[in-house]
Design a protein around this motif. Structure first.
Motif, PDB file in Angstrom:
ATOM      1  N   UNK A  27      23.645 -28.558  12.189  1.00 43.57           N
ATOM      2  CA  UNK A  27      23.005 -28.806  13.492  1.00 43.57           C
ATOM      3  C   UNK A  27      21.764 -29.677  13.322  1.00 43.57           C
ATOM      4  N   UNK A  28      21.052 -29.495  12.211  1.00 41.10           N
ATOM      5  CA  UNK A  28      19.865 -30.318  11.942  1.00 41.10           C
ATOM      6  C   UNK A  28      20.262 -31.784  11.795  1.00 41.10           C
ATOM      7  N   UNK A  29      21.323 -32.042  11.070  1.00 40.28           N
ATOM      8  CA  UNK A  29      21.792 -33.428  10.896  1.00 40.28           C
ATOM      9  C   UNK A  29      22.219 -34.028  12.227  1.00 40.28           C
ATOM     10  N   UNK A  30      22.852 -33.222  13.068  1.00 41.35           N
ATOM     11  CA  UNK A  30      23.237 -33.689  14.401  1.00 41.35           C
ATOM     12  C   UNK A  30      21.997 -33.966  15.251  1.00 41.35           C
ATOM     13  N   UNK A  31      20.964 -33.132  15.116  1.00 41.38           N
ATOM     14  CA  UNK A  31      19.704 -33.325  15.848  1.00 41.38           C
ATOM     15  C   UNK A  31      19.065 -34.653  15.447  1.00 41.38           C
ATOM     16  N   UNK A  48      10.873 -36.814   8.711  1.00 43.31           N
ATOM     17  CA  UNK A  48      10.877 -35.622   7.862  1.00 43.31           C
ATOM     18  C   UNK A  48      11.036 -34.394   8.734  1.00 43.31           C
ATOM     19  N   UNK A  49      11.720 -33.379   8.215  1.00 43.15           N
ATOM     20  CA  UNK A  49      11.946 -32.203   9.043  1.00 43.15           C
ATOM     21  C   UNK A  49      12.038 -30.938   8.222  1.00 43.15           C
ATOM     22  N   UNK A  57      15.619 -21.491   4.186  1.00 43.19           N
ATOM     23  CA  UNK A  57      14.940 -22.706   4.647  1.00 43.19           C
ATOM     24  C   UNK A  57      15.742 -23.963   4.307  1.00 43.19           C
ATOM     25  N   UNK A  58      15.638 -24.955   5.188  1.00 39.18           N
ATOM     26  CA  UNK A  58      16.278 -26.257   4.987  1.00 39.18           C
ATOM     27  C   UNK A  58      15.242 -27.309   5.326  1.00 39.18           C
ATOM     28  N   UNK A  59      15.166 -28.370   4.506  1.00 33.90           N
ATOM     29  CA  UNK A  59      14.199 -29.429   4.783  1.00 33.90           C
ATOM     30  C   UNK A  59      14.737 -30.758   4.280  1.00 33.90           C
ATOM     31  N   UNK A  67       6.557 -33.662   2.447  1.00 33.16           N
ATOM     32  CA  UNK A  67       6.264 -33.447   3.868  1.00 33.16           C
ATOM     33  C   UNK A  67       7.128 -32.336   4.471  1.00 33.16           C
ATOM     34  N   UNK A  68       8.378 -32.242   4.056  1.00 31.56           N
ATOM     35  CA  UNK A  68       9.254 -31.192   4.582  1.00 31.56           C
ATOM     36  C   UNK A  68       8.723 -29.811   4.258  1.00 31.56           C
ATOM     37  N   UNK A  69       8.129 -29.656   3.065  1.00 33.99           N
ATOM     38  CA  UNK A  69       7.576 -28.362   2.667  1.00 33.99           C
ATOM     39  C   UNK A  69       6.370 -27.994   3.524  1.00 33.99           C
ATOM     40  N   UNK A  70       5.570 -28.976   3.909  1.00 30.66           N
ATOM     41  CA  UNK A  70       4.424 -28.724   4.797  1.00 30.66           C
ATOM     42  C   UNK A  70       4.927 -28.145   6.122  1.00 30.66           C
ATOM     43  N   UNK A  71       5.983 -28.736   6.653  1.00 31.68           N
ATOM     44  CA  UNK A  71       6.560 -28.263   7.920  1.00 31.68           C
ATOM     45  C   UNK A  71       7.109 -26.851   7.745  1.00 31.68           C
ATOM     46  N   UNK A  72       7.848 -26.622   6.652  1.00 28.13           N
ATOM     47  CA  UNK A  72       8.423 -25.291   6.403  1.00 28.13           C
ATOM     48  C   UNK A  72       7.347 -24.209   6.323  1.00 28.13           C
ATOM     49  N   UNK A  73       6.264 -24.485   5.614  1.00 33.33           N
ATOM     50  CA  UNK A  73       5.186 -23.492   5.487  1.00 33.33           C
ATOM     51  C   UNK A  73       4.614 -23.122   6.851  1.00 33.33           C
ATOM     52  N   UNK A  74       4.462 -24.118   7.700  1.00 28.26           N
ATOM     53  CA  UNK A  74       3.908 -23.842   9.031  1.00 28.26           C
ATOM     54  C   UNK A  74       4.892 -23.031   9.870  1.00 28.26           C
ATOM     55  N   UNK A  75       6.183 -23.335   9.760  1.00 26.64           N
ATOM     56  CA  UNK A  75       7.190 -22.563  10.490  1.00 26.64           C
ATOM     57  C   UNK A  75       7.213 -21.115   9.997  1.00 26.64           C
TER      58      UNK A  75
END
Length: 115
Positions: A27-31, A48-49, A57-59, A67-75
């Motif tokens: 779904x992330x790839x489709x997004x 980056x996502x 987790x997926x990034x 950058x993906x890890x920064x987003x993951x930590x915040x989520x």
């Protein structure tokens, strides 16, 4: 899909952040594919996502190393599962060094504050 456009500008680089419900890597790839249908986002230097799913987790850094890890930590801190956050950067010609992580964090925070 919610998008906050032109939220950060630094030394020519511009940032946007997008997000929406998402429950898997597929779904992330489709997004991302849907986001990149907009020519502006398709031409971006980095999309980056990060996504927290029940399976884990997926990034994707998309060339913006770490950058993906920064987003993951915040989520993780927010406890936000099954919701993708994409930070888009258009490179402005000058390297930002460590400031790029602060911009990814600020863009993600701006998005999370709208939820």
């Amino acid at each position: 899909m919610r998008t906050l456009d032109n939220i950060i500008s630094d030394r020519g680089s511009k940032y946007a952040v997008s997000g929406g419900p998402c429950a898997s890597d597929a779904e992330a790839k489709a997004f991302i594919k849907q986001l990149c249908r907009k020519k502006k986002f398709a031409k971006a230097t980095h999309n980056t996502w990060g996504l927290l799913t029940d399976a884990g987790p997926v990034k994707n850094d998309d060339g913006e190393s770490g950058a993906g890890m920064v987003i993951l930590r915040m989520l993780e801190r927010e406890g936000l599962y099954n919701h993708i956050v994409v930070v888009t950067r258009w490179y402005g010609g000058k390297h930002l060094g460590g400031d790029r992580f602060r911009h990814v964090q600020n863009a993600t925070r701006a998005y999370l504050d709208t939820l």
